[in-house]
Design an enzyme around this catalytic site. Sequence first.
Site, PDB file in Angstrom:
ATOM      1  N   CYS A   2       0.711  -1.529   0.016  1.00 50.73           N
ATOM      2  CA  CYS A   2       0.406  -0.587  -0.400  1.00 50.73           C
ATOM      3  C   CYS A   2       1.345   1.191   0.292  1.00 50.73           C
ATOM      4  O   CYS A   2       2.266   1.108   0.227  1.00 50.73           O
ATOM      5  CB  CYS A   2      -0.802   0.193   0.893  1.00 50.73           C
ATOM      6  SG  CYS A   2      -1.980  -0.908   1.448  1.00 50.73           S
ATOM      7  N   GLY A  28      -1.356   0.738  -4.620  1.00 54.98           N
ATOM      8  CA  GLY A  28      -2.708  -0.291  -4.476  1.00 54.98           C
ATOM      9  C   GLY A  28      -3.444   0.517  -5.309  1.00 54.98           C
ATOM     10  O   GLY A  28      -4.142   2.830  -5.592  1.00 54.98           O
ATOM     11  N   ASN A 101       0.798   0.056   6.330  1.00 50.77           N
ATOM     12  CA  ASN A 101       1.635  -0.432   4.740  1.00 50.77           C
ATOM     13  C   ASN A 101       2.269  -1.739   5.723  1.00 50.77           C
ATOM     14  O   ASN A 101       2.720  -1.235   5.733  1.00 50.77           O
ATOM     15  CB  ASN A 101       1.951   0.668   3.300  1.00 50.77           C
ATOM     16  CG  ASN A 101       3.015  -0.656   3.094  1.00 50.77           C
ATOM     17  OD1 ASN A 101       2.683  -1.087   2.425  1.00 50.77           O
ATOM     18  ND2 ASN A 101       4.360  -0.193   2.388  1.00 50.77           N
ATOM     19  N   GLY A 102       1.523  -2.792   5.416  1.00 55.53           N
ATOM     20  CA  GLY A 102       2.685  -3.654   5.728  1.00 55.53           C
ATOM     21  C   GLY A 102       1.306  -4.744   6.170  1.00 55.53           C
ATOM     22  O   GLY A 102       0.865  -5.792   5.447  1.00 55.53           O
ATOM     23  N   TYR A 255      11.288  -4.416  -7.844  1.00 52.36           N
ATOM     24  CA  TYR A 255       9.355  -3.879  -8.716  1.00 52.36           C
ATOM     25  C   TYR A 255       8.569  -2.758  -8.295  1.00 52.36           C
ATOM     26  O   TYR A 255       7.722  -2.293  -8.915  1.00 52.36           O
ATOM     27  CB  TYR A 255       9.039  -4.721  -8.441  1.00 52.36           C
ATOM     28  CG  TYR A 255       7.842  -5.678  -8.907  1.00 52.36           C
ATOM     29  CD1 TYR A 255       7.342  -4.999 -10.719  1.00 52.36           C
ATOM     30  CD2 TYR A 255       6.434  -5.147  -8.204  1.00 52.36           C
ATOM     31  CE1 TYR A 255       5.814  -5.462 -10.645  1.00 52.36           C
ATOM     32  CE2 TYR A 255       4.841  -5.480  -8.962  1.00 52.36           C
ATOM     33  CZ  TYR A 255       4.996  -5.948 -10.110  1.00 52.36           C
ATOM     34  OH  TYR A 255       3.664  -4.998 -10.772  1.00 52.36           O
ATOM     35  N   THR A 301       9.062  -1.820 -15.105  1.00 55.19           N
ATOM     36  CA  THR A 301      10.070  -2.491 -14.365  1.00 55.19           C
ATOM     37  C   THR A 301      11.795  -3.055 -15.092  1.00 55.19           C
ATOM     38  O   THR A 301      12.603  -2.024 -13.533  1.00 55.19           O
ATOM     39  CB  THR A 301       9.689  -1.951 -12.421  1.00 55.19           C
ATOM     40  OG1 THR A 301       9.173  -3.318 -13.131  1.00 55.19           O
ATOM     41  CG2 THR A 301       8.747  -1.551 -12.220  1.00 55.19           C
ATOM     42  N   ASP A 363      12.922  -9.228 -16.998  1.00 50.84           N
ATOM     43  CA  ASP A 363      12.133  -8.917 -16.464  1.00 50.84           C
ATOM     44  C   ASP A 363      12.516  -8.285 -15.456  1.00 50.84           C
ATOM     45  O   ASP A 363      13.207  -9.015 -14.790  1.00 50.84           O
ATOM     46  CB  ASP A 363      11.472  -9.747 -15.965  1.00 50.84           C
ATOM     47  CG  ASP A 363       9.862  -8.944 -16.362  1.00 50.84           C
ATOM     48  OD1 ASP A 363       9.318  -7.971 -15.235  1.00 50.84           O
ATOM     49  OD2 ASP A 363       8.737 -10.291 -16.506  1.00 50.84           O
ATOM     50  N   ASP A 364      11.677  -7.802 -13.834  1.00 48.79           N
ATOM     51  CA  ASP A 364      12.420  -7.342 -13.747  1.00 48.79           C
ATOM     52  C   ASP A 364      12.852  -8.988 -12.329  1.00 48.79           C
ATOM     53  O   ASP A 364      13.336  -9.014 -11.421  1.00 48.79           O
ATOM     54  CB  ASP A 364      11.418  -6.184 -12.145  1.00 48.79           C
ATOM     55  CG  ASP A 364      10.329  -7.485 -11.813  1.00 48.79           C
ATOM     56  OD1 ASP A 364       9.878  -7.342 -11.215  1.00 48.79           O
ATOM     57  OD2 ASP A 364       9.519  -6.128 -13.207  1.00 48.79           O
TER      58      ASP A 364
END
Length: 489
Positions: A2, A28, A101-102, A255, A301, A363-364
């Site tokens: 988030c 998010g 966030n988490g 990412y 990314t 790709d990342d």
Amino acid sequence: MCGIIGIAGATDVAAALYDGLTVLQHRGQDAAGIATLDGSRLRLHKGNGLVKEVFDERAMELLTGRVGIGHCRYPTAGSEGSDEAQPFYVNSPYGIALAHNGNLINTDALRQMVFEQDKRNINTESDSEVLLNVFAHELQVQGRLDPRAAAAAVAGVHRRCTGGYAAVAMVLGLGLVAFRDPHGIRPLVLGKRERDGRAEYAVASESVALDILGFVRVRDVLPGEAVVITGDGQLHAEATVQEQPHAPCIFEFVYFARPDSMIENISVHKARMRMGVTLGQKILRLRPDHDIDTVIPIPDTSRDAALEIANVLGVKYREGFIKNRYVGRTFIMPGQGERVKSVRRKLNPIPLEFKDRVVLLVDDSIVRGTTSQQIVQMARDAGARKVYLASAAPPVRHPNIYGIDMPSSEELVAHGRTEAEIEKLLGCDWLIYQDLPDLEAAVAGPKFPGRKFDSSCFSGEYVTGIEPGYFERLRQLRSDDAKRKRRGA
């Protein structure tokens, strides 16, 4: 994952919170919310959707106040309804709103403790509401309201909560409170600006949100630290726990974070460039006489890494895919079938860059493998003679339990498979992964040699430790089957 932001300003902050959330939108896309403090009134508006969809002119007019917090969300665990949108609010003590966030990994035990011991009810499946009520209880037992009491309450949160978390809270009668978990797994950055002769402060998940608002990045909020900004603009910072192993999440650099962000005093852009250098060097070690014609990034990314790989190899770098920017991130999509369809809607190849060439796609990272499988086939359909695939990160073999919605182990393409087996499953002619020591050295860079990170999704080593049975409960929450059942599908 988030995005969170909080501002203590000299004038109304709602518009700045809105702008900050728009540049954190990549963190998010499920829901968004803003809460502001206007004197003794707390004002709150939130809902499902993108920031621009949740807030209209009428909603913004109501969000008056010089202190405020904002949140943009995607679901990590639990239900996915509108009642999960943040910030959450409790009226006791004083009135507190919190955005988080988490992910807490001892949520079940905390939920029971909050109900039985703290005498508080949890109304949703969100661990953020649990975190809010733990903080509220710890503040209530202080018996006073000042910065030292808030710091003591944060210390109580750290004693009781386990996991990776960054939070920003708004307390009526006090101001803004921000804190990170003792290991600093989830990011939180502090900024400052001067306006009308007064200092204004902001905290955000990424420094880019501070940049666009004219705040100067001061520093990262320290692991285990409580930062309190009072309504009159005074900043108080206090360490609340003994020093723990510092382990910022390495997947932020791989990412999630925007390349124009600074996290832990590390440029995300430069970290990704160094990932490309080390991966290019590995390719040269393995195949000094490689036949690669073109390096093509899988947007967005991986661009920084892909460009450096091309430089190391001495081959052409080309943009081979056009991205539809109105489709969300595919590994966040709720079901495997939806993810497969969204890849084709999201990317379209440019045949001229593939026809009769040996291409190295970069790709990342590779999580479920769904996207990679589809893109490899797209490259073949566009005329590529051979398709090689390079991942700027090592194989993702374990769930991320600290706030990134990586699935249960069984749904990870690398889980229980050798690299040769993954290569065959993805359908590429050669699969190259970054080595974990190289990734960690690339992110740390020359300024922070030997710095440690939370690399648990690659290594399976969790800095907080794991209780028995946790992964089985996680599988029940995060698997695609579990999510379909919660949606009633």
